[in-house]
Design a protein around this motif. Sequence first.
Motif, mmCIF file in Angstrom:
data_model
loop_
_atom_site.group_PDB
_atom_site.id
_atom_site.type_symbol
_atom_site.label_atom_id
_atom_site.label_comp_id
_atom_site.label_asym_id
_atom_site.label_seq_id
_atom_site.Cartn_x
_atom_site.Cartn_y
_atom_site.Cartn_z
ATOM 1 N N SER A 100 42.245 40.168 38.766
ATOM 2 C CA SER A 100 41.209 39.228 39.211
ATOM 3 C C SER A 100 39.841 39.846 39.051
ATOM 4 C CB SER A 100 41.403 38.903 40.693
ATOM 5 O OG SER A 100 42.745 38.617 40.952
ATOM 6 N N LEU A 101 38.889 38.995 38.652
ATOM 7 C CA LEU A 101 37.478 39.397 38.679
ATOM 8 C C LEU A 101 36.956 38.986 40.048
ATOM 9 C CD1 LEU A 101 35.817 38.486 35.269
ATOM 10 C CD2 LEU A 101 35.854 40.713 36.386
ATOM 11 N N ILE A 102 36.740 39.953 40.932
ATOM 12 C CA ILE A 102 36.271 39.560 42.267
ATOM 13 C C ILE A 102 34.810 39.939 42.473
ATOM 14 C CG2 ILE A 102 38.548 39.550 43.337
ATOM 15 C CD1 ILE A 102 37.891 42.253 44.556
ATOM 16 N N GLY A 103 34.194 39.266 43.466
ATOM 17 C CA GLY A 103 32.771 39.472 43.724
ATOM 18 C C GLY A 103 31.947 38.328 43.163
ATOM 19 N N LEU A 104 32.638 37.323 42.592
ATOM 20 C CA LEU A 104 31.957 36.158 42.023
ATOM 21 C C LEU A 104 32.012 34.985 43.008
ATOM 22 C CD1 LEU A 104 33.664 36.424 38.531
ATOM 23 C CD2 LEU A 104 31.207 36.747 38.939
ATOM 24 N N ARG A 105 31.172 33.981 42.762
ATOM 25 C CA ARG A 105 31.216 32.767 43.580
ATOM 26 C C ARG A 105 32.244 31.783 43.025
ATOM 27 N NH1 ARG A 105 25.721 32.216 46.231
ATOM 28 N NH2 ARG A 105 24.636 34.103 45.630
ATOM 29 N N GLY A 106 33.322 32.283 42.545
ATOM 30 C CA GLY A 106 34.374 31.437 42.004
ATOM 31 C C GLY A 106 35.530 32.344 41.598
ATOM 32 N N ILE A 107 36.692 31.752 41.353
ATOM 33 C CA ILE A 107 37.885 32.558 41.067
ATOM 34 C C ILE A 107 38.143 32.624 39.569
ATOM 35 C CG2 ILE A 107 40.382 32.693 41.396
ATOM 36 C CD1 ILE A 107 39.844 31.218 44.114
ATOM 37 N N VAL A 108 38.236 33.842 39.059
ATOM 38 C CA VAL A 108 38.516 34.072 37.640
ATOM 39 C C VAL A 108 39.658 35.077 37.551
ATOM 40 C CG1 VAL A 108 37.601 34.865 35.430
ATOM 41 C CG2 VAL A 108 36.076 33.714 37.064
ATOM 42 N N VAL A 109 40.759 34.662 36.925
ATOM 43 C CA VAL A 109 41.901 35.557 36.769
ATOM 44 C C VAL A 109 42.076 35.878 35.295
ATOM 45 C CG1 VAL A 109 44.421 35.722 36.972
ATOM 46 C CG2 VAL A 109 43.077 34.854 38.879
ATOM 47 N N LYS A 110 42.400 37.138 35.027
ATOM 48 C CA LYS A 110 42.606 37.613 33.652
ATOM 49 C C LYS A 110 44.074 37.945 33.470
ATOM 50 C CE LYS A 110 41.687 39.870 29.698
ATOM 51 N NZ LYS A 110 43.060 39.902 29.222
ATOM 52 N N SER A 111 44.684 37.355 32.452
ATOM 53 C CA SER A 111 46.061 37.713 32.100
ATOM 54 C C SER A 111 46.038 38.743 30.972
ATOM 55 C CB SER A 111 46.804 36.467 31.622
ATOM 56 O OG SER A 111 47.928 36.824 30.830
ATOM 57 N N HIS A 112 47.063 39.593 30.897
ATOM 58 C CA HIS A 112 47.261 40.439 29.713
ATOM 59 C C HIS A 112 47.219 39.567 28.466
ATOM 60 C CE1 HIS A 112 48.241 44.519 30.632
ATOM 61 N NE2 HIS A 112 49.138 44.208 31.530
ATOM 62 N N GLY A 113 46.609 40.034 27.420
ATOM 63 C CA GLY A 113 46.600 39.288 26.166
ATOM 64 C C GLY A 113 48.004 39.105 25.613
#
Lengths: 342, 342
Positions: free
Chosen positions: A290-303
């Motif tokens: 997860s990219l945390i610290g943002l005003r929204g939720i962004v999740v990164k999966s392995h390529g």
Amino acid sequence: MTNLTLALDAMGGDHGPHITVPATLQALRLSSFLHIILVGNEAEITPYLSQIETSVRSRIEILHTTEVVSMSDRPVHALRNRKQSSMRLAIELVRDGKADACLSAGNTGALMAMSKVLLKTLPGIDRPALVSCLPAVNKTPVYLLDLGANVSCCSETLFQFAVMGSVLCEAVDKNPSPKVALLNVGIEEIKGNDQVQQAGQLLQQSPQLNYVGFIEGNDLFSGNVDVIVCDGFVGNITLKTSEGIARLLVHQLEKGLQQGFFVRLMAKLIAPRINSVLNQMNPDHYNGASLIGLRGIVVKSHGSADESAYLQAINLAVTEAQRRLPQMIEERLESILLDINS
Amino acid sequence: MTNLTLALDAMGGDHGPHITVPATLQALRLSSFLHIILVGNEAEITPYLSQIETSVRSRIEILHTTEVVSMSDRPVHALRNRKQSSMRLAIELVRDGKADACLSAGNTGALMAMSKVLLKTLPGIDRPALVSCLPAVNKTPVYLLDLGANVSCCSETLFQFAVMGSVLCEAVDKNPSPKVALLNVGIEEIKGNDQVQQAGQLLQQSPQLNYVGFIEGNDLFSGNVDVIVCDGFVGNITLKTSEGIARLLVHQLEKGLQQGFFVRLMAKLIAPRINSVLNQMNPDHYNGASLIGLRGIVVKSHGSADESAYLQAINLAVTEAQRRLPQMIEERLESILLDINS
């Protein structure tokens, strides 16, 4: 269960819709409250949607675009020139309140840059961090951050990462007082570089955090702490090293047990026991940062995620959306910063 | 074989003479050309020397001192206040030409500081580096440096480490053209922090080195390269992480195979095969890191080394002395630097 909407960069990753769409269908079948917006090339997505039951198909929307961010795009280039890309449009859906979280298996640097610019960081947070769990060799998850979103970090940034990691662990694992440690070359106070030493001093002045001091590399998997903080250069190499050696050990052992008829036979007889240990260690069975610290939720999966791994990343995005993670981090951060400044 | 003399800090490490003296006796029995000066408290050393055959006893000398460097001594403090310590006297024997190499299992920071001040660095080298092999999961050894002697490094220092690592590999493994890589968060040229990027540019301008570019953490054990360079902060954490996960996997697997009568029985029958794989991976079976870049040979043993591990560190010191490692590095370095400056 309240309805939730995820925006998926359907084109990201090594396999694109071939993986992202079937995983989407699985997720929708498992959770009737879930809606998914697939962002990407409609012509490539729809072949995977034929003959799907209406109860699932009705919860899928396609946002068509043909532009994609490539793995070799520099973050700044992607930011300036990929304004209609599937990655960017997925993030914009979160920004515009049309999705509760977004997910991409694409270029990490571009995802970080676009997310920061489009979603902005929370008050008190300078830079988002990429966080994930270590290969689950122990039952309790251990969060490691940053994993490569920030290759250089000052002490203040490390401090902010510690706060965010702690709140994440509180929110996701219901751990009331996560033990937070800084990754260092020794546990003694005199050890380490300036950034780590000064971050340690900042953390000692934060009574709301359960800061337990420095931790060394050989103690990462001991289960003694819940959150481990380091800069993105160290975190990326540490995680990849762990994955590399775990994968190699699994491979070597399998190879060793396949030679000779007698050994092969005996190994087969106790394979379930061996496999249960190896699976515990195998990083290929885990996915989602997860990219945390943002005003929204962004999740990164392995390529390189397969369908089941990509489904795990979807589940992570759902969990964070249900827990309203950005709001939780914002509230706790405000309280912790007030406490320090008072 | 030409006679060689080693100076041993007999008091260093968790166990002192209890480990260092028996390992010394083993080494002397194996190599008739070897002489060892045990530096430390005679009263604690001599009990281990009773009833030793003359052919061995005659090749042992004791340099008596009661002062020791403690594990909690800061390097600067040790340098100023431990002038009669077993560690310092052992290094002085090398400086004064009375020993061909020295070895200690004591405080790494103090060993580094004392070695640098007493032995000085080679021309063209600003700082010594601590180097060792990764757990031998592949047949060919992979050298990793720096392992913690320098927690922050500029690009020039990383470049010097690359040269030294390459020469070490040439000298010890007779590898005519070791592949050298920089540890980084990605293999693309745009990846990494300023130090790593600039070091990469310096290395590309060195035709005498076989520089192959960046390498990621998951590729450390692939056997694709021979020498991996990073700063001491990253190297220390990387090595300890590898050791931690390898040790944990060994432990988990042993535990998993000890439960249930049937599994225990089958596991026992194929134990030799499993053990051969696990031993390959087990970092406890390897020992000995070298401080290179000095005008003399200094080897560091794990503080917790047992007799057989300590013997390996002695053997490493012997090998480096036989190959005259500092002289080799000096010659190659001079030639490489001339090549770059011309």
